[in-house]
Design a protein around this motif. Structure first.
Motif, PDB file in Angstrom:
ATOM      1  N   ASN A   8       0.819  -1.206   0.000  1.00 38.14           N
ATOM      2  CA  ASN A   8       0.000   0.000   0.000  1.00 38.14           C
ATOM      3  C   ASN A   8       0.852   1.256   0.000  1.00 38.14           C
ATOM      4  O   ASN A   8       0.514   2.244  -0.647  1.00 38.14           O
ATOM      5  N   GLU A  11       2.185   1.645  -3.507  1.00 36.93           N
ATOM      6  CA  GLU A  11       1.092   2.072  -4.383  1.00 36.93           C
ATOM      7  C   GLU A  11       0.805   3.556  -4.198  1.00 36.93           C
ATOM      8  O   GLU A  11       0.628   4.276  -5.164  1.00 36.93           O
ATOM      9  N   VAL A  60      -6.275   1.927  -9.748  1.00 33.00           N
ATOM     10  CA  VAL A  60      -5.815   0.673 -10.338  1.00 33.00           C
ATOM     11  C   VAL A  60      -5.414   0.884 -11.802  1.00 33.00           C
ATOM     12  O   VAL A  60      -4.477   0.260 -12.292  1.00 33.00           O
ATOM     13  N   PRO A  95      -0.575  -4.669 -10.333  1.00 30.54           N
ATOM     14  CA  PRO A  95      -1.941  -4.406  -9.887  1.00 30.54           C
ATOM     15  C   PRO A  95      -2.886  -5.585 -10.080  1.00 30.54           C
ATOM     16  O   PRO A  95      -4.015  -5.561  -9.596  1.00 30.54           O
ATOM     17  N   ARG A  98      -4.761  -6.885  -7.034  1.00 34.21           N
ATOM     18  CA  ARG A  98      -5.654  -5.991  -6.291  1.00 34.21           C
ATOM     19  C   ARG A  98      -7.107  -6.429  -6.420  1.00 34.21           C
ATOM     20  O   ARG A  98      -7.521  -6.926  -7.462  1.00 34.21           O
TER      21      ARG A  98
END
Length: 105
Positions: A8, A11, A60, A95, A98
């Motif tokens: 996280n 990201e 995303v 990704p 996710r």
């Protein structure tokens, strides 16, 4: 730091430092068309166009773009054009894992 917390954090860093200008410059550096980036990232051409026009896209979607360009050996730093640095490959988490990957634009 637990793996999910680290993911996280990475990201968030990518989401806040990968810019529309980076995307356009990276495509130019690689010699890729919108269609080629779309094929590599699985992001639609209209979503790429929106992002490069500084319109909002989902996180995303942005991660998928950054991941596909970084996989080619490019790195992105605020205020600088993309550059080659193969030792940075994999900084952006894929990704695909996710929960919101199905929402990619």
């Amino acid at each position: 730091m637990p793996n999910s917390a680290m993911r996280n954090t990475f990201e968030r860093i990518i989401i806040n430092q990968f810019t529309p200008l980076h995307c356009a410059q990276a495509r130019e550096l690689l010699g890729w068309s919108l269609e080629q980036l779309s094929d590599k990232s699985k992001v639609s051409v209209p979503a790429i166009q929106r992002f490069e026009a500084s319109e909002r896209v989902r996180d995303v979607t942005l991660l998928a773009l950054a991941y596909s360009l970084e996989a080619e050996g490019l790195v992105f730093f605020p205020g600088f054009a993309p550059s080659w640095a193969s030792n940075f490959r994999g900084t952006t988490p894929d990704p695909m894992g996710r929960e919101d990957f199905a929402l990619i634009e």
